[in-house]
Design an enzyme around this catalytic site. Structure first.
Site, short mmCIF file in Angstrom:
data_model
loop_
_atom_site.label_atom_id
_atom_site.label_comp_id
_atom_site.label_asym_id
_atom_site.label_seq_id
_atom_site.Cartn_x
_atom_site.Cartn_y
_atom_site.Cartn_z
N ASN A 50 6.10 16.17 2.33
CA ASN A 50 4.73 15.87 2.76
C ASN A 50 4.48 16.47 4.14
OD1 ASN A 50 6.57 13.86 3.68
ND2 ASN A 50 4.91 12.44 4.13
N ILE A 51 3.25 16.86 4.37
CA ILE A 51 2.89 17.49 5.64
C ILE A 51 1.68 16.74 6.20
CG2 ILE A 51 2.15 19.59 6.81
CD1 ILE A 51 3.44 21.19 4.50
N GLU A 52 1.90 16.06 7.32
CA GLU A 52 0.82 15.29 7.94
C GLU A 52 0.25 16.06 9.12
OE1 GLU A 52 2.53 11.48 8.84
OE2 GLU A 52 2.53 10.88 6.73
N GLU A 63 4.21 16.29 -3.42
CA GLU A 63 4.04 16.76 -4.80
C GLU A 63 3.01 17.87 -4.89
OE1 GLU A 63 4.04 13.69 -3.62
OE2 GLU A 63 4.55 12.19 -5.13
N CYS A 99 1.36 9.41 -5.81
CA CYS A 99 0.12 8.67 -5.57
C CYS A 99 -0.92 9.04 -6.63
CB CYS A 99 -0.41 8.96 -4.17
SG CYS A 99 -1.28 10.54 -4.03
N CYS A 102 -2.22 12.68 -6.58
CA CYS A 102 -1.23 13.63 -7.12
C CYS A 102 -1.13 13.50 -8.64
CB CYS A 102 0.14 13.39 -6.48
SG CYS A 102 0.21 13.94 -4.76
N1 THU Z 1 3.08 10.64 0.22
C1 THU Z 1 3.54 11.68 -0.54
O1 THU Z 1 3.85 12.76 -0.02
N2 THU Z 1 3.64 11.50 -1.88
C2 THU Z 1 3.34 10.34 -2.53
O2 THU Z 1 3.37 10.30 -3.75
C3 THU Z 1 3.02 9.14 -1.75
C4 THU Z 1 2.69 9.35 -0.33
C5 THU Z 1 2.96 10.84 1.66
C6 THU Z 1 1.55 10.80 2.16
C7 THU Z 1 1.75 10.44 3.60
O3 THU Z 1 2.11 11.61 4.32
C8 THU Z 1 2.94 9.48 3.55
O4 THU Z 1 3.64 9.80 2.35
C9 THU Z 1 2.58 8.05 3.48
O5 THU Z 1 1.70 7.64 4.47
#
Ligand code: THU
Length: 143
Positions: A50-52, A63, A99, A102
Protein backbone atom coordinates in the site's frame (compact mmCIF):
# COMPACT_ATOMS: atom_id res chain seq x y z
CA UNK A 1 0.07 -22.15 -16.76
CA UNK A 2 -3.67 -21.50 -16.99
CA UNK A 3 -5.28 -21.39 -13.58
CA UNK A 4 -4.16 -24.62 -11.99
CA UNK A 5 -2.21 -23.25 -9.06
CA UNK A 6 -0.27 -25.82 -7.05
CA UNK A 7 0.08 -25.88 -3.27
CA UNK A 8 3.73 -24.95 -3.73
CA UNK A 9 2.82 -21.94 -5.88
CA UNK A 10 0.29 -20.79 -3.28
CA UNK A 11 2.92 -20.94 -0.56
CA UNK A 12 5.43 -19.08 -2.75
CA UNK A 13 2.79 -16.45 -3.50
CA UNK A 14 2.10 -16.08 0.24
CA UNK A 15 5.82 -15.61 0.94
CA UNK A 16 6.02 -13.04 -1.86
CA UNK A 17 3.12 -11.07 -0.35
CA UNK A 18 4.76 -11.11 3.09
CA UNK A 19 8.04 -9.93 1.55
CA UNK A 20 6.28 -7.22 -0.46
CA UNK A 21 4.63 -5.97 2.72
CA UNK A 22 8.05 -5.57 4.36
CA UNK A 23 9.81 -3.93 1.44
CA UNK A 24 7.20 -2.09 -0.63
CA UNK A 25 4.51 -0.75 1.68
CA UNK A 26 4.62 2.96 2.50
CA UNK A 27 2.20 3.72 5.31
CA UNK A 28 3.33 6.94 7.07
CA UNK A 29 -0.26 7.91 7.90
CA UNK A 30 -1.91 4.77 9.23
CA UNK A 31 1.12 2.68 10.20
CA UNK A 32 -0.77 -0.29 8.73
CA UNK A 33 1.20 -2.08 6.04
CA UNK A 34 -0.20 -4.40 3.39
CA UNK A 35 1.51 -6.64 0.84
CA UNK A 36 0.03 -8.15 -2.29
CA UNK A 37 1.30 -10.69 -4.82
CA UNK A 38 -0.75 -11.15 -7.97
CA UNK A 39 -0.02 -14.24 -10.06
CA UNK A 40 -0.77 -13.90 -13.77
CA UNK A 41 -1.75 -16.84 -15.94
CA UNK A 42 1.53 -16.49 -17.84
CA UNK A 43 3.46 -17.03 -14.59
CA UNK A 44 4.45 -13.45 -13.90
CA UNK A 45 4.03 -12.24 -10.32
CA UNK A 46 3.23 -8.57 -9.64
CA UNK A 47 4.25 -7.38 -6.18
CA UNK A 48 3.04 -4.32 -4.32
CA UNK A 49 2.52 -2.63 -0.99
CA UNK A 50 0.00 0.00 0.00
CA UNK A 51 1.14 3.53 -0.73
CA UNK A 52 -0.15 6.35 1.44
CA UNK A 53 0.10 10.00 0.46
CA UNK A 54 -0.23 13.02 2.69
CA UNK A 55 -3.70 14.42 2.24
CA UNK A 56 -4.96 10.80 2.08
CA UNK A 57 -7.09 11.08 -1.06
CA UNK A 58 -4.47 9.69 -3.45
CA UNK A 59 -3.49 6.79 -1.16
CA UNK A 60 -3.98 3.35 -2.65
CA UNK A 61 -4.23 -0.22 -1.41
CA UNK A 62 -1.60 -2.84 -2.17
CA UNK A 63 -4.02 -4.97 -4.19
CA UNK A 64 -4.81 -2.18 -6.61
CA UNK A 65 -1.15 -1.22 -7.00
CA UNK A 66 -0.37 -4.83 -7.96
CA UNK A 67 -3.34 -5.02 -10.33
CA UNK A 68 -2.63 -1.69 -12.01
CA UNK A 69 1.04 -2.57 -12.41
CA UNK A 70 -0.02 -5.72 -14.24
CA UNK A 71 -2.69 -4.13 -16.40
CA UNK A 72 -0.40 -1.27 -17.37
CA UNK A 73 2.19 -3.84 -18.49
CA UNK A 74 -0.40 -5.40 -20.79
CA UNK A 75 -1.24 -8.30 -18.52
CA UNK A 76 -4.92 -8.95 -17.90
CA UNK A 77 -5.30 -12.68 -17.25
CA UNK A 78 -4.89 -13.59 -13.63
CA UNK A 79 -4.61 -16.86 -11.70
CA UNK A 80 -4.45 -15.97 -7.98
CA UNK A 81 -3.86 -13.19 -5.47
CA UNK A 82 -2.17 -13.31 -2.06
CA UNK A 83 -2.60 -10.50 0.45
CA UNK A 84 -1.41 -9.84 4.00
CA UNK A 85 -1.52 -6.90 6.34
CA UNK A 86 -1.15 -5.58 9.84
CA UNK A 87 0.48 -3.02 12.08
CA UNK A 88 3.84 -1.93 10.69
CA UNK A 89 6.84 -3.97 11.89
CA UNK A 90 4.60 -6.62 13.42
CA UNK A 91 3.63 -9.96 11.96
CA UNK A 92 0.04 -10.12 10.68
CA UNK A 93 -2.41 -10.73 13.52
CA UNK A 94 -5.36 -11.54 11.27
CA UNK A 95 -6.04 -12.81 7.76
CA UNK A 96 -6.28 -9.40 6.06
CA UNK A 97 -8.90 -9.40 3.30
CA UNK A 98 -9.17 -6.94 0.40
CA UNK A 99 -11.25 -3.83 1.09
CA UNK A 100 -14.55 -3.27 -0.69
CA UNK A 101 -13.13 -0.96 -3.34
CA UNK A 102 -10.40 -3.49 -4.20
CA UNK A 103 -13.00 -6.27 -4.40
CA UNK A 104 -14.96 -4.29 -6.99
CA UNK A 105 -11.84 -3.46 -9.03
CA UNK A 106 -10.54 -7.04 -8.85
CA UNK A 107 -13.93 -8.32 -9.98
CA UNK A 108 -13.64 -6.21 -13.13
CA UNK A 109 -10.28 -7.66 -14.16
CA UNK A 110 -10.11 -11.15 -12.61
CA UNK A 111 -12.22 -14.29 -13.05
CA UNK A 112 -15.01 -14.69 -10.47
CA UNK A 113 -13.66 -18.07 -9.39
CA UNK A 114 -10.10 -16.78 -8.90
CA UNK A 115 -8.76 -17.58 -5.44
CA UNK A 116 -7.71 -14.84 -3.05
CA UNK A 117 -5.28 -16.10 -0.40
CA UNK A 118 -5.38 -14.16 2.86
CA UNK A 119 -2.08 -14.80 4.57
CA UNK A 120 -1.01 -14.76 8.20
CA UNK A 121 2.06 -16.93 7.66
CA UNK A 122 3.08 -19.17 4.74
CA UNK A 123 1.47 -22.02 6.66
CA UNK A 124 -1.63 -20.14 7.82
CA UNK A 125 -3.65 -19.02 4.82
CA UNK A 126 -7.38 -18.51 4.35
CA UNK A 127 -8.61 -19.04 0.80
CA UNK A 128 -11.66 -17.31 -0.66
CA UNK A 129 -13.09 -17.20 -4.15
CA UNK A 130 -13.33 -13.65 -5.46
CA UNK A 131 -17.09 -13.98 -5.95
CA UNK A 132 -17.39 -15.13 -2.35
CA UNK A 133 -15.69 -11.89 -1.25
CA UNK A 134 -17.97 -9.83 -3.51
CA UNK A 135 -21.19 -11.63 -4.38
CA UNK A 136 -23.43 -10.01 -7.00
CA UNK A 137 -20.60 -7.73 -8.14
CA UNK A 138 -21.79 -4.92 -10.34
CA UNK A 139 -20.75 -5.34 -13.93
CA UNK A 140 -21.78 -3.46 -16.99
CA UNK A 141 -22.40 -6.61 -18.99
CA UNK A 142 -24.16 -8.57 -16.24
CA UNK A 143 -22.22 -11.74 -17.15
N1 THU B 1 -5.16 -1.36 2.82
C1 THU B 1 -4.72 -2.10 1.77
O1 THU B 1 -3.67 -1.81 1.17
N2 THU B 1 -5.46 -3.17 1.38
C2 THU B 1 -6.61 -3.58 2.00
O2 THU B 1 -7.26 -4.49 1.52
C3 THU B 1 -7.03 -2.93 3.24
C4 THU B 1 -6.38 -1.64 3.56
C5 THU B 1 -4.38 -0.20 3.23
C6 THU B 1 -5.07 1.12 3.02
C7 THU B 1 -4.36 1.99 4.01
O3 THU B 1 -3.13 2.42 3.44
C8 THU B 1 -4.09 1.04 5.18
O4 THU B 1 -4.09 -0.26 4.61
C9 THU B 1 -5.11 1.08 6.25
O5 THU B 1 -5.38 2.34 6.73
Amino acid sequence: MERNVSARQIQDLAKAALQARETRARAPISGYTVGAALLAQDGRVFLAGNIECYGQTPSICAERVALFKAVSEGCDRFAALAVCGGEENQPPQVHCTPCGICRQVLSQFCPPDMMVYCVKTPDDIQAHRLDELLPFAWSRTDT
